[in-house]
Write a protein that holds these residues in place. Structure first.
Motif, PDB file in Angstrom:
ATOM      1  N   UNK A   1     103.723  35.864  38.720  1.00  0.00           N
ATOM      2  CA  UNK A   1     104.854  36.780  38.785  1.00  0.00           C
ATOM      3  C   UNK A   1     106.173  36.078  38.564  1.00  0.00           C
TER       4      UNK A   1
ATOM      5  N   UNK B   1      97.293  44.838  27.058  1.00  0.00           N
ATOM      6  CA  UNK B   1      98.759  44.669  27.049  1.00  0.00           C
ATOM      7  C   UNK B   1      99.424  45.979  27.454  1.00  0.00           C
TER       8      UNK B   1
ATOM      9  N   UNK C   1      96.871  39.826  34.395  1.00  0.00           N
ATOM     10  CA  UNK C   1      97.302  40.008  35.783  1.00  0.00           C
ATOM     11  C   UNK C   1      97.493  38.661  36.474  1.00  0.00           C
TER      12      UNK C   1
ATOM     13  N   UNK D   1      98.092  48.346  29.191  1.00  0.00           N
ATOM     14  CA  UNK D   1      97.754  48.565  30.600  1.00  0.00           C
ATOM     15  C   UNK D   1      98.719  47.820  31.522  1.00  0.00           C
ATOM     16  N   UNK D   2      99.043  46.575  31.153  1.00  0.00           N
ATOM     17  CA  UNK D   2      99.829  45.723  32.039  1.00  0.00           C
ATOM     18  C   UNK D   2     101.326  45.967  31.905  1.00  0.00           C
TER      19      UNK D   2
END
Lengths: 289, 270, 290
Positions: free
Chosen positions: A172, A93, A168, A95-96
């Motif tokens: 989006x 989490x 990931x 990281x993203x």
């Protein structure tokens, strides 16, 4: 030779190689069952769960209690997952949703590197560094705790990387929709990203469980190898894999058959985990279509 | 930051401070300039349509207005964007979450969250401080606003993804309206829909006139002419998008001064 | 693709968002620190013992002194034979799955299913199987050959999967184009598809070498413990990973040499995985460009 003849030859050649590849697992299962047969035939199976001790080589009073070792496998795996899953998922989490892209790339490279460290190296580190530390805290050091920590650290990079990949893969458009509504990180993470990424994260954790159950080297060197139920995390344990690794070298006859039976349990357990995962994936895909 | 008050969840009846003033706005993606030197006044509570060929920066401009450009690595916004009370929207210290509540967005592709219809309202409304007890009331009011209430009131707990494309887009409009925004940005809201759904959505956008400031990017010139008060025409100049013609809708459609804009509008009309 | 690092979020003012960031940052830091510590400990313990003579010397005193020369050679032989055994069936299987049968047909599903099941088998079970099949049933004894055959079985699924995905990610119109030119199946596969998929296959092979090099449990009971210079594939030969295990567990005062061996193994693995990653990156770049 005519062209169609050569194509038929090619097709049958490749088909043979494919059949060979596919039959390896059958061959393994066959050998496990054949090896375990003497034990299964002698009606040892119930004794695996009812006997009190593990002394299969004893002439006078052979005892076949496999249950403490299954318990050892399960306890070590649970401890490892309790370490790896929260750290791995929380790290993914971060990281993203927090790390700037440049640092995120470094973080990912580092984790990829660590995911490749051989299990024997983890075991060796556990034996020379971690076990003495735990020994100072509470002897003997070689313990459930040591095995859980070593195994947890070993599967941690994989859990973190699969969780990152799952996060990931969240579309989006969903994250833009969340941003467009002014949602903060907590709401975006917990209401949008995690629910969408959950199947992938769960799959990663299940794979890690399968790996932890089947791992030998990282645990055999640090778990103490006493085939009893541990009373605390500082007690020694002996998982199934460690038993096989330690006793295969000298086991004979019925003892050996028992080790094959234990291996059969391992294969069925990890096969069931991976098979369930494939089934879940198939069901998800069917639901999408 | 605008504190979440309990009275403004839904379109307000009279407008205030909803206009926008854009001065010399540019948008860059790393080395590429998508948009340069845009000057535009967006009137309070009117409908402003942005038209022009693909790739001349219209969507980039919308993203710059509510700071979605922040989400794109390497994207920079230059120039000045001010709201009706003169707040600089490009200010890095601005609370962008509060900004995005005041300036809503509806995207080209309907993007309901893959949760129930109710959760689609609950998540943003709770985030902006609405008490749980009031969620249903605000949801109902805004779903009625887009004519969706009668169609979905019996299945509020079913997945929003089960709705048709047009219904999903109206849900997204209602979800944006529910936060009581002063401005809503529409990025080609009808282009992913069939003609009938498209007409329904268009009708509901037109109905917002006088209550919310609307900025709509559209490739449908007839639609722009039907619903907009003012229109801005975008074109590529020196390798970057910019605005080449701007004014009252009838004036611009009646006879644009810019040659490219004139040809573009005439082609679309004919 | 739009990367969604939310730069704007860094200026968050919500306590919850900040707390989540602190928690996640701590988790990341603990992860990297703990694993970094492991690497540092290995370098700290192993570096003093490392020298050129250690890498090339004979094993003396059960490994307490001397070097790891014969062990490196045995390891290389095990890897080489394992690759020789695994590549033909793995490539054949992947080509057959990708080019000869319909996706989702019964035969294809049985083969992919059993290959995936093979991937789930724990490595100690491979060891047990290798011992009873290759060493005993086939009479190969504890030998480099037995060890490499066991490893070949173990890395087979990895290689089938990577080759299959390399073939499947080739442009779909390659096949009808080749057929329209009247090429035979063998020409199409040998001259067009395999060369095009080669970089992807190489990535798979490199990953397989990494897996094989890291493996211990499958080798303890198959390739044996001998520390002599191996002379033929039917000799017993100790792999580097087995050497580390044996030194750490069975040889008193063996941990110095074990640390140095672990460091050597680690460096080899990192080199191989880095090669695989850069090959994969290049393959990916070329692929997205075309």
């Amino acid at each position: 030779m005519s062209r169609s003849r050569s194509d038929i030859l090619l097709r049958s050649g490749l088909g043979t190689l494919a059949g060979l590849s596919g039959s390896v697992v059958l061959l393994i299962l066959f050998f496990l069952v054949a090896g375990a047969m003497p034990a299964l035939r002698d009606g040892v199976l119930p004794r695996l769960f009812l006997d009190e001790f593990w002394q299969p080589g004893s002439q006078r009073d052979p005892q076949y209690a496999l249950l403490p070792m299954l318990a050892g496998s399960i306890l070590v795996t649970v401890l490892a997952i309790l370490i790896a899953a929260p750290l791995g998922i929380a790290g993914a989490i971060f990281h993203r949703f927090y790390l700037p892209p440049r640092f995120a790339a470094w973080n990912e490279h580092a984790l990829e590197l660590l995911a490749g460290v051989p299990s024997v190296v983890f075991g060796f580190w556990g034996l020379t560094v971690l076990v003495p530390l735990i020994n100072r805290l509470h002897p003997p050091g070689q313990s459930l705790l040591a095995a859980g920590i070593v195994l947890g650290l070993m599967i941690l990079p994989t859990v973190a990387l699969t969780s990152q990949a799952a996060l990931r893969a969240v579309p989006g458009s969903q994250l833009f929709a969340a941003a467009g509504l002014g949602l903060g990180r907590v709401a975006t993470v917990f209401h949008i990203a995690l629910p969408a990424a959950r199947p992938g994260i769960v799959a990663g954790v299940i794979l890690a469980v399968a790996r932890a159950v089947g791992e030998t080297m990282a645990v055999v060197m640090v778990c103490g190898n006493i085939a009893k139920y541990p009373q605390s995390v500082f007690d020694s344990v002996r998982p199934v894999t460690a038993t096989i690794a330690l006793e295969m070298g000298y086991a004979t006859s019925s003892h050996k058959a028992l080790l094959f039976t234990a291996a059969l349990f391992l294969v069925l357990l990890s096969g069931a985990l991976v098979g369930w995962l494939a089934f879940r994936k198939g069901k998800n895909e069917a639901a999408v279509n | 930051m605008i504190p979440p008050s309990s009275s403004d969840h839904g379109p307000v009846s009279s407008c205030s401070c909803g206009g926008l003033t854009l001065t010399g706005v540019s948008v860059h993606y790393r080395d590429f300039t998508a948009l340069r030197d845009v000057n535009l006044t967006i009137p309070d509570c009117g409908i402003t349509a942005l038209v022009g060929p693909s790739g001349c920066g219209k969507s980039s401009l919308l993203n710059a207005i509510n700071r979605l450009t922040d989400l794109i690595p390497g994207c920079r916004v230059g120039g000045s964007l001010r709201d009706g009370v003169g707040t600089e929207l490009t200010d890095p210290t601005l609370d962008v979450l509060a900004l995005r509540r005041r300036i809503g967005m509806v995207f080209q592709k309907p993007n309901p969250f893959p949760h129930s219809i109710r959760r689609n309202f609950e998540i943003p409304l709770r985030e902006h401080g609405l008490p749980r007890a009031r969620v249903r009331e605000v949801m109902e009011k805004n779903l009625r606003e887009v004519g969706l209430w009668d169609e979905v009131s019996s299945r509020l707990d079913e997945s929003a993804l089960k709705l048709s494309g047009g219904q999903q887009q109206r849900l997204c409009i209602a979800r944006a309206l529910a936060l009581g925004p002063e401005v809503i940005l529409f990025d080609e809201p009808c282009s992913a829909l069939d003609p009938i759904s498209s007409a329904v959505v268009e009708e509901h956008i037109a109905a917002l006139r006088g209550r919310v400031t609307v900025v709509i990017v559209t490739h449908n010139l007839a639609q722009a002419r039907r619903i907009a008060d003012r229109v801005g025409v975008f074109w590529i100049r020196d390798g970057a998008g910019t605005i080449v013609e701007e004014g009252e809708v009838e004036t611009v459609f009646g006879g644009a001064k810019d040659a490219d804009a004139w040809r573009y509008l005439a082609g679309g009309a004919g | 693709m739009v990367s969604l690092f939310p730069a704007s979020f860094t200026r968050t003012r919500r306590p919850g968002d900040i707390l989540l960031g602190i928690a996640g940052g701590l988790a990341s830091a603990v992860t990297l620190l703990a694993l970094g510590c492991i690497l540092w400990d290995l370098v700290r313990l192993g570096l003093p013992h490392l020298s050129w003579s250690f890498l090339t010397g004979e094993v003396t005193e059960n490994g307490r002194s001397g070097g790891i020369g014969p062990i490196l050679i045995s390891t290389l032989m095990i890897l080489g034979f394992a690759l020789a055994f695994v590549i033909p069936p793995a490539l054949g299987c992947a080509i057959w799955l990708s080019e000869m049968v319909r996706q989702g047909s019964g035969a294809a599903r049985i083969i992919t299913g059993s290959v995936d099941l093979l991937a789930s088998v724990p490595s100690i079970v491979f060891g047990l199987f290798g011992m009873s099949f290759f060493c005993q049933t086939l009479g190969l004894g504890f030998s480099i050959l037995s060890g490499s055959l066991t490893l070949a079985c173990m890395i087979l699924p990895l290689l089938v999967r990577t080759t299959l995905s390399a073939l499947q990610s080739l442009p779909a119109d390659l096949r009808p184009t080749a057929s329209a030119l009247g090429l035979s199946g063998a020409t199409m596969i040998g001259k067009i598809l395999l060369p095009a998929a080669l970089p992807g296959i190489l990535v798979g092979i490199t990953l397989g070498v990494g897996r094989a090099l890291a493996e211990t449990a499958a080798l303890i009971f198959t390739s044996g413990y001998a520390t002599r210079w191996p002379e033929s594939p039917s000799d017993s030969g100790r792999a580097l990973s087995v050497h580390i295990y044996d030194l750490a567990m069975n040889i008193p005062n063996g941990s110095g040499a074990a640390s140095a061996s672990a460091l050597v193994l680690l460096v080899l693995i990192v080199l191989i995985n880095t090669t695989a990653a850069s090959l994969a990156a290049r393959w990916h770049r070329r692929h997205s460009a075309s």
